[in-house]
Design a protein around this motif. Structure first.
Motif, PDB file in Angstrom:
ATOM      1  N   ASP A   1       0.670  -1.217  -0.149  1.00  0.00           N
ATOM      2  CA  ASP A   1      -0.157   0.068   0.114  1.00  0.00           C
ATOM      3  C   ASP A   1       0.910   1.280  -0.028  1.00  0.00           C
ATOM      4  OD1 ASP A   1       1.124  -0.935   2.422  1.00  0.00           O
ATOM      5  OD2 ASP A   1      -0.687  -0.090   3.735  1.00  0.00           O
ATOM      6  N   PRO A   2       1.576   1.355  -1.265  1.00  0.00           N
ATOM      7  CA  PRO A   2       2.541   2.533  -0.806  1.00  0.00           C
ATOM      8  C   PRO A   2       1.858   4.238  -1.284  1.00  0.00           C
ATOM      9  CG  PRO A   2       2.491   1.447  -3.236  1.00  0.00           C
ATOM     10  CD  PRO A   2       1.712   0.753  -2.260  1.00  0.00           C
ATOM     11  N   VAL A   3       2.106   4.726  -0.195  1.00  0.00           N
ATOM     12  CA  VAL A   3       1.500   6.054  -0.271  1.00  0.00           C
ATOM     13  C   VAL A   3       2.080   6.991  -1.306  1.00  0.00           C
ATOM     14  CG1 VAL A   3       1.393   8.377   1.172  1.00  0.00           C
ATOM     15  CG2 VAL A   3       1.486   5.983   2.305  1.00  0.00           C
TER      16      VAL A   3
ATOM     17  N   PRO B   1      -6.468   9.473   5.510  1.00  0.00           N
ATOM     18  CA  PRO B   1      -6.506  10.964   5.077  1.00  0.00           C
ATOM     19  C   PRO B   1      -5.339  11.580   4.841  1.00  0.00           C
ATOM     20  CG  PRO B   1      -8.204  10.412   6.798  1.00  0.00           C
ATOM     21  CD  PRO B   1      -7.162   9.311   6.611  1.00  0.00           C
ATOM     22  N   THR B   2      -4.042  11.134   5.790  1.00  0.00           N
ATOM     23  CA  THR B   2      -2.807  11.634   5.373  1.00  0.00           C
ATOM     24  C   THR B   2      -2.063  11.095   4.046  1.00  0.00           C
ATOM     25  OG1 THR B   2      -2.537  11.874   7.864  1.00  0.00           O
ATOM     26  CG2 THR B   2      -0.607  11.945   6.127  1.00  0.00           C
ATOM     27  N   GLY B   3      -2.426   9.801   3.759  1.00  0.00           N
ATOM     28  CA  GLY B   3      -2.188   9.241   2.378  1.00  0.00           C
ATOM     29  C   GLY B   3      -2.761  10.084   1.345  1.00  0.00           C
ATOM     30  N   LYS B   4      -3.875  10.336   1.445  1.00  0.00           N
ATOM     31  CA  LYS B   4      -4.578  11.192   0.451  1.00  0.00           C
ATOM     32  C   LYS B   4      -4.070  12.518   0.160  1.00  0.00           C
ATOM     33  CE  LYS B   4      -9.123   8.680   0.368  1.00  0.00           C
ATOM     34  NZ  LYS B   4     -10.548   8.769   0.829  1.00  0.00           N
ATOM     35  N   LYS B   5      -4.011  13.230   1.278  1.00  0.00           N
ATOM     36  CA  LYS B   5      -3.154  14.560   1.399  1.00  0.00           C
ATOM     37  C   LYS B   5      -1.748  14.482   0.668  1.00  0.00           C
ATOM     38  CE  LYS B   5      -1.746  18.405   4.391  1.00  0.00           C
ATOM     39  NZ  LYS B   5      -1.582  18.500   6.028  1.00  0.00           N
ATOM     40  N   ILE B   6      -1.005  13.551   0.914  1.00  0.00           N
ATOM     41  CA  ILE B   6       0.189  13.495   0.591  1.00  0.00           C
ATOM     42  C   ILE B   6       0.016  13.153  -1.115  1.00  0.00           C
ATOM     43  CG2 ILE B   6       2.387  11.839   0.259  1.00  0.00           C
ATOM     44  CD1 ILE B   6       2.012  11.535   3.153  1.00  0.00           C
ATOM     45  N   MET B   7      -0.764  12.242  -1.478  1.00  0.00           N
ATOM     46  CA  MET B   7      -1.065  12.131  -2.971  1.00  0.00           C
ATOM     47  C   MET B   7      -1.344  13.338  -3.670  1.00  0.00           C
ATOM     48  SD  MET B   7      -1.054  10.100  -5.478  1.00  0.00           S
ATOM     49  CE  MET B   7      -1.701   8.248  -5.284  1.00  0.00           C
TER      50      MET B   7
ATOM     51  N   LEU C   1       4.819   5.880  -4.377  1.00  0.00           N
ATOM     52  CA  LEU C   1       6.249   5.751  -4.343  1.00  0.00           C
ATOM     53  C   LEU C   1       6.523   4.627  -3.400  1.00  0.00           C
ATOM     54  CD1 LEU C   1       6.550   9.508  -3.806  1.00  0.00           C
ATOM     55  CD2 LEU C   1       6.651   8.041  -5.872  1.00  0.00           C
ATOM     56  N   VAL C   2       7.706   3.861  -3.741  1.00  0.00           N
ATOM     57  CA  VAL C   2       8.494   3.075  -2.874  1.00  0.00           C
ATOM     58  C   VAL C   2       9.058   3.355  -1.732  1.00  0.00           C
ATOM     59  CG1 VAL C   2       9.706   0.907  -2.768  1.00  0.00           C
ATOM     60  CG2 VAL C   2       8.542   1.371  -4.970  1.00  0.00           C
ATOM     61  N   GLU C   3       8.639   4.237  -0.921  1.00  0.00           N
ATOM     62  CA  GLU C   3       8.928   4.974   0.266  1.00  0.00           C
ATOM     63  C   GLU C   3       8.022   4.851   1.529  1.00  0.00           C
ATOM     64  OE1 GLU C   3       9.951   9.208  -0.206  1.00  0.00           O
ATOM     65  OE2 GLU C   3       9.946   8.972  -2.524  1.00  0.00           O
ATOM     66  N   ILE C   4       6.917   5.008   1.517  1.00  0.00           N
ATOM     67  CA  ILE C   4       6.160   4.904   2.849  1.00  0.00           C
ATOM     68  C   ILE C   4       5.043   3.782   2.328  1.00  0.00           C
ATOM     69  CG2 ILE C   4       4.457   6.039   4.316  1.00  0.00           C
ATOM     70  CD1 ILE C   4       5.851   8.799   3.580  1.00  0.00           C
ATOM     71  N   PRO C   5       5.008   2.982   3.140  1.00  0.00           N
ATOM     72  CA  PRO C   5       5.616   2.335   4.340  1.00  0.00           C
ATOM     73  C   PRO C   5       6.652   1.383   4.095  1.00  0.00           C
ATOM     74  CG  PRO C   5       3.936   0.898   3.813  1.00  0.00           C
ATOM     75  CD  PRO C   5       3.925   1.855   2.826  1.00  0.00           C
ATOM     76  N   CYS C   6       7.285   1.342   2.757  1.00  0.00           N
ATOM     77  CA  CYS C   6       8.228   0.316   2.402  1.00  0.00           C
ATOM     78  C   CYS C   6       9.549   0.361   3.009  1.00  0.00           C
ATOM     79  CB  CYS C   6       8.470   0.628   0.729  1.00  0.00           C
ATOM     80  SG  CYS C   6       7.056   1.100  -0.091  1.00  0.00           S
ATOM     81  N   ILE C   7      10.067   1.670   3.215  1.00  0.00           N
ATOM     82  CA  ILE C   7      11.321   1.729   3.933  1.00  0.00           C
ATOM     83  C   ILE C   7      11.293   1.148   5.311  1.00  0.00           C
ATOM     84  CG2 ILE C   7      13.192   3.339   4.624  1.00  0.00           C
ATOM     85  CD1 ILE C   7      12.288   4.996   2.270  1.00  0.00           C
ATOM     86  N   VAL C   8      10.297   1.627   6.035  1.00  0.00           N
ATOM     87  CA  VAL C   8      10.411   1.087   7.439  1.00  0.00           C
ATOM     88  C   VAL C   8      10.085  -0.524   7.442  1.00  0.00           C
ATOM     89  CG1 VAL C   8       9.748   3.205   8.775  1.00  0.00           C
ATOM     90  CG2 VAL C   8       7.886   1.803   7.914  1.00  0.00           C
ATOM     91  N   ARG C   9       9.334  -0.975   6.653  1.00  0.00           N
ATOM     92  CA  ARG C   9       9.323  -2.300   6.484  1.00  0.00           C
ATOM     93  C   ARG C   9      10.374  -3.133   6.181  1.00  0.00           C
ATOM     94  NH1 ARG C   9       3.384  -2.620   3.134  1.00  0.00           N
ATOM     95  NH2 ARG C   9       2.034  -2.162   5.174  1.00  0.00           N
ATOM     96  N   ASN C  10      11.502  -2.560   5.432  1.00  0.00           N
ATOM     97  CA  ASN C  10      12.698  -3.108   5.361  1.00  0.00           C
ATOM     98  C   ASN C  10      13.512  -3.201   6.678  1.00  0.00           C
ATOM     99  OD1 ASN C  10      13.989  -3.520   2.190  1.00  0.00           O
ATOM    100  ND2 ASN C  10      11.976  -2.475   2.281  1.00  0.00           N
ATOM    101  N   GLY C  11      13.337  -2.206   7.387  1.00  0.00           N
ATOM    102  CA  GLY C  11      14.064  -1.999   8.763  1.00  0.00           C
ATOM    103  C   GLY C  11      13.580  -3.225   9.600  1.00  0.00           C
TER     104      GLY C  11
END
Length: 296
Positions: A211-213, A279-285, A216-226
């Motif tokens: 479910d990339p926000v 809501p935040t995901g939609k705002k970022i989009m 983009l391959v950033e949120i939540p992808c990066i923390v999921r790698n951690g």
């Protein structure tokens, strides 16, 4: 390849008295019509890229053009240096390194897809931190990469490694399984123990959506790698302690195929569900879309 399942892979290792990594070198050379030395040389080059990405992500201040992420690897690395961490220094370092490589990917830096760009931090995070901890040679680490590759080969041919096909369980989950099994072998475990680590790791990732926000391959992808690096190390320790995957690992891979196939399309890298539609995901989009339209 002479094997299409993890069980067949174990059988060949036992019959030929080789590790999973050694078996994969032989198979890869035969498959590509090259020599063992040539495939080892290529994998050695890949490991150099992984190490470079770890260093770059920890030391550099480069951020993705989106401005959404960046700097978390440094924050965790500094936290390790300045205090007592709950995870322990070694595991927290693996997490920091996994974040670092994922941030390099988000910044359009050079990484190795293991097995995908979206999960590129997990294996380097586990491998580089373990190499530093145990003092292993690059040659030893490269053997481990072939082990991870053999596991990934089985998963890819019996299930998914793409988030668009099977959700994040396919990308991050597969990378966790690959890292866990390879780490068992790097630490002297048997092929059977390595395969149990794969099953244990995959079971803990089943159903993870993609479910990339903002797409983009950033949120939540990066923390999921951690988090994935930490899970891989936990699965490896369980297997080395004698914990077994009651459901055979090949069957777990089959379940990942079943779950991924049943997963709604909106939860498979479309940014139409999950965190992307909060809501935040939609705002970022909206902000990203408006920005790109303005520049056009």
């Amino acid at each position: 390849m002479r094997f299409s399942s993890l069980e067949q892979m174990i059988q060949l290792c036992v019959e030929e008295s080789v590790t999973i990594g050694q078996l994969m070198i032989t198979e890869q050379a035969a498959e590509t019509g090259t020599t063992a030395a040539q495939v080892i040389e290529q994998m050695t080059a890949y490991y150099e890229v992984m190490k470079e990405a770890v260093t770059k992500g920890i030391e550099d201040d480069s951020k993705p053009r989106s401005g959404l992420t960046g700097g978390d690897a440094k924050r965790v690395h500094t936290y390790i240096q300045n205090g007592v961490v709950s995870l322990g220094t070694e595991t927290c370092t693996a997490m920091a390194y996994a974040l670092a490589v994922s941030e390099v990917n988000a910044s359009m830096g050079r990484i190795i897809a293991t097995p995908t760009a979206g999960s590129c931090g997990i294996i380097p995070g586990v491998f580089v931190s373990s190499q530093e901890r145990f003092g292993w040679s690059d040659e030893h680490m490269v053997q481990g990469l072939f082990s991870a590759g053999a596991i990934g080969y089985v998963i890819a041919n019996n299930s998914f490694v793409s988030g668009a096909e099977g959700g994040c369980q396919a990308e991050v989950g597969s990378a966790i399984g690959m890292a866990a099994g390879a780490l068992v072998e790097l630490r002297g475990g048997t092929p059977e123990q390595a395969v149990h680590a794969v099953g244990l790791a995959l079971k803990n990732s089943l159903g993870l959506i993609c479910d990339p926000v903002g797409g983009l391959v950033e949120i939540p992808c990066i923390v999921r790698n951690g988090f994935g690096a930490v899970t891989a190390m936990a699965a490896a320790d369980m297997a080395l302690a004698g914990v077994r995957s009651v459901i055979p690992s090949d069957e777990v891979i089959g379940v990942m195929l079943e779950v991924g196939s049943a997963m709604p399309e909106k939860h498979r890298e479309t940014a139409m569900g999950g965190l992307a539609q909060t809501p935040t995901g939609k705002k970022i989009m909206k902000e990203l879309y408006g920005r790109s339209m303005g520049k056009g």
